[in-house]
Design an enzyme around this catalytic site. Structure first.
Site, PDB file in Angstrom:
ATOM      1  N   GLY A 272       1.277  -1.319   0.008  1.00  0.00           N
ATOM      2  CA  GLY A 272       0.020   0.110  -0.009  1.00  0.00           C
ATOM      3  C   GLY A 272       1.150   1.258   0.103  1.00  0.00           C
ATOM      4  N   ASN A 273       0.141   2.358   0.306  1.00  0.00           N
ATOM      5  CA  ASN A 273       1.113   3.406   0.800  1.00  0.00           C
ATOM      6  C   ASN A 273       0.649   4.149   1.936  1.00  0.00           C
ATOM      7  OD1 ASN A 273      -1.246   5.513  -1.033  1.00  0.00           O
ATOM      8  ND2 ASN A 273      -0.514   3.983  -2.291  1.00  0.00           N
ATOM      9  N   HIS A 274       1.576   5.141   1.728  1.00  0.00           N
ATOM     10  CA  HIS A 274       0.770   6.623   2.902  1.00  0.00           C
ATOM     11  C   HIS A 274      -0.061   7.104   3.455  1.00  0.00           C
ATOM     12  CE1 HIS A 274       3.889   4.792   4.941  1.00  0.00           C
ATOM     13  NE2 HIS A 274       4.883   4.887   4.460  1.00  0.00           N
TER      14      HIS A 274
END
Ligand code: CTP
Length: 404
Positions: free
Chosen positions: A208-210
Site C-alpha cells: 500500500g502507500n501512506h
C-alpha cells in the site's frame, strides 16, 4: 434550501436571544444542521433546554461538559461549520471578537472558524451608536464578516431607535441568499477519488502507500458544500463524511477503483483524481498465509491500469479532468508531462520536498497548472483551505473555457 449546511449559532447575553429558538426552527425546517454555543450571560435570556430541543443537538458553553465528561473542541466546531452566525451579538462580544479576547468558548470557536461569519448586533441605541461599537463593527467588516445591521424600532429599554436585532425571518433570508450565491457547482456531478489502494500479497498482507485520504475528502466536502452532487470513491482510510450530497463508494484495490471510476465517469461533469492508486499489483497473490522461510523470495508485480490516462482518452468535450502529482524530484516538469500525457485540464502538484506537504499531515502546499498554461502557486495551508483553492481554480478555468 439549506439541506446539509452546518450552521453554528453563537448566542450572547442580549434580550433578543428570546428570538433565537424561532430562528433555529426556521433553519432546521430548511434542512440546516444547527449547533448552538452560548456565552454564560446568554443563559439568563433563553434556556439551553429549548435550544437543544429545537436544534436537536447539545448546547455548548464550556470546552468541558461536566455532566458527560466530553471535551468540546472549539477547533473542531470552528472547522465543522459552513457558517457561523452570532445572534444576538452584544457590544461586549463584538469588542472581544474585534480584539481577539478569547475568554469564553464562543470567542475561541470564532477564532478557530474557517467559514464565513455573520454578525447580528443587538443593543440599546446609545451603545449601538457609541464610537467603540462603530469601530469594532468596522474592524469585523474589515475581516470580511457579514454584518446584519440592527434595525430601528422599539427597544427593551423603552427607547426607540437603531439597535433592534434583525427579525429571524430576515436573518434566514440573508443566510439562504448567502449560500445560494455560493452554490457555484449546483447541477454539476463531481467524481472524486481519495486514499490509497491496497494490493493483496496473501490474506494478511498487502502493498500500500501512506495516503490518508484527507485531501480527497476535503475536496469532496468542498465540492458538496458549493452545491455539487459528489460521488466519492475511497480507498481504505479512517475518515468519515456525512454530507448529504456525498455518495461514498469504498474500494480496496486499484482494480476495484478502476472499475468504480469507469462505472461513474460517463455520468460525471468533473473528475478529481486525488487517490494514490498503486501502479503495480501482485501478479499471483497467495490464497493462504505465506510462511516464513530462511531464503529470499521474489514477488512478481504486474502493472495496474492508469485510470486517469484511460479516462483522459475517453473524455468528452464537456468533461473536466483534474489529476494529482506527488513528486519528489523534478516536480514541475514531471507534473507538466502528466498533465499532457493524461489529457488533463488541471494538475495539482505537491512535492515531498516541501515540509508539511503531501501524504498524512493536515496541511498541504500545491502548485496548480492548467492546460491553458495558468499556474497558481499556493502557500502551506490546512487541506480544507487547499481544497477550496482547488475548487476555485476549477471554476475559474471552467468559466474561462465557457467565455472563450
Ligand atoms: N493515477 C491513476 N491510476 C494509476 C496511477 C495514478 O489514475 N494507476 C492517477 C493519480 O490518481 C494521480 C495521477 O494519476 O491523479 C498521477 O499519479 P502519480 O502517482 O503522481 O503518477 P503516475 O502516473 O503514477 O507516475 P509516477 O508514479 O511514475 O510518478
Amino acid at each position: 434550501m439549506l439541506k446539509g449546511k452546518h450552521i453554528v449559532i453563537g448566542i450572547t447575553g442580549g434580550i433578543a436571544a428570546y428570538k433565537i429558538p424561532y430562528l433555529i426552527r426556521l433553519l432546521v425546517r430548511e434542512g440546516a444542521v444547527v449547533r448552538v454555543i452560548m456565552t454564560p450571560a446568554a443563559k439568563d435570556f433563553v434556556t439551553p433546554l429549548t435550544l437543544a430541543t429545537l436544534s436537536q443537538n447539545d448546547v455548548i458553553f464550556h470546552p468541558f461538559n461536566h455532566e458527560t465528561g466530553a471535551w468540546n473542541s472549539h477547533v473542531e466546531l470552528g472547522q465543522w461549520a459552513d457558517l457561523m452566525l452570532f445572534a444576538p451579538t452584544t457590544a461586549n462580544t463584538l469588542g472581544k471578537m474585534a480584539n481577539g479576547i478569547a475568554d469564553n468558548f464562543l470567542v475561541t470557536a470564532y477564532l478557530s472558524a474557517k467559514c464565513p461569519v455573520m454578525i447580528a448586533p443587538s443593543m440599546d441605541l446609545d451603545m449601538y451608536q457609541h464610537p467603540t461599537t462603530r469601530k469594532n463593527l468596522d474592524i469585523l467588516k474589515g475581516y470580511g464578516h457579514i454584518i446584519i445591521d440592527a434595525q430601528v424600532g422599539e427597544l427593551a429599554s423603552g427607547l426607540t431607535g437603531p439597535g433592534r436585532m434583525e427579525e429571524p425571518e430576515n436573518i434566514l433570508e440573508q443566510i439562504t441568499s448567502f449560500f445560494f450565491q455560493h452554490e457555484e457547482l449546483k447541477g454539476k456531478r463531481i467524481l472524486v477519488t481519495a486514499g490509497p489502494t491496497y494490493e493483496k500479497i496473501d490474506p494478511v498482507r498487502f502493498v500500500g502507500n501512506h495516503s490518508s485520504g484527507q485531501m480527497g475528502f476535503c475536496i469532496a466536502e468542498e465540492a458538496a458544500g458549493r452545491g455539487g452532487d459528489v460521488v466519492l470513491i475511497s480507498g481504505p482510510v479512517n475518515l468519515h463524511t456525512n454530507h448529504p450530497s456525498i455518495r461514498r463508494i469504498n474500494v480496496t484495490t486499484a482494480s476495484e477503483m478502476h472499475q468504480a471510476c469507469i462505472d461513474h465517469f460517463s455520468s460525471s461533469d468533473i473528475l478529481i483524481m486525488a487517490a494514490a492508486v498503486a501502479d503495480y499489483t501482485i501478479e499471483s497473490p497467495a490464497s493462504g498465509k505465506l510462511k516464513k522461510k530462511a531464503e529470499e523470495f521474489t514477488l512478481t508485480l504486474s502493472p495496474t491500469a492508469d485510470i486517469l490516462k484511460e479516462l483522459g482518452e475517453k473524455k468528452r468535450a464537456d468533461q473536466y479532468l483534474v489529476g494529482f502529482a506527488l513528486e519528489t524530484d523534478d516536480g514541475l516538469e514531471s507534473a507538466k508531462k502528466k498533465l499532457k500525457n493524461k489529457s488533463l485540464d488541471l494538475i495539482v502538484m505537491n512535492s515531498l520536498k516541501d515540509d508539511g506537504a503531501g501524504f498524512g499531515g493536515a496541511t498541504n502546499k500545491v502548485i496548480m497548472i492548467s492546460s491553458n498554461g495558468n499556474t497558481v502557486t499556493g502557500e502551506l495551508k490546512p487541506k480544507r483551505e487547499v481544497a477550496s483553492d482547488i475548487v476555485d481554480a476549477i471554476l475559474i478555468s471552467l468559466n474561462s473555457n465557457q467565455s472563450s
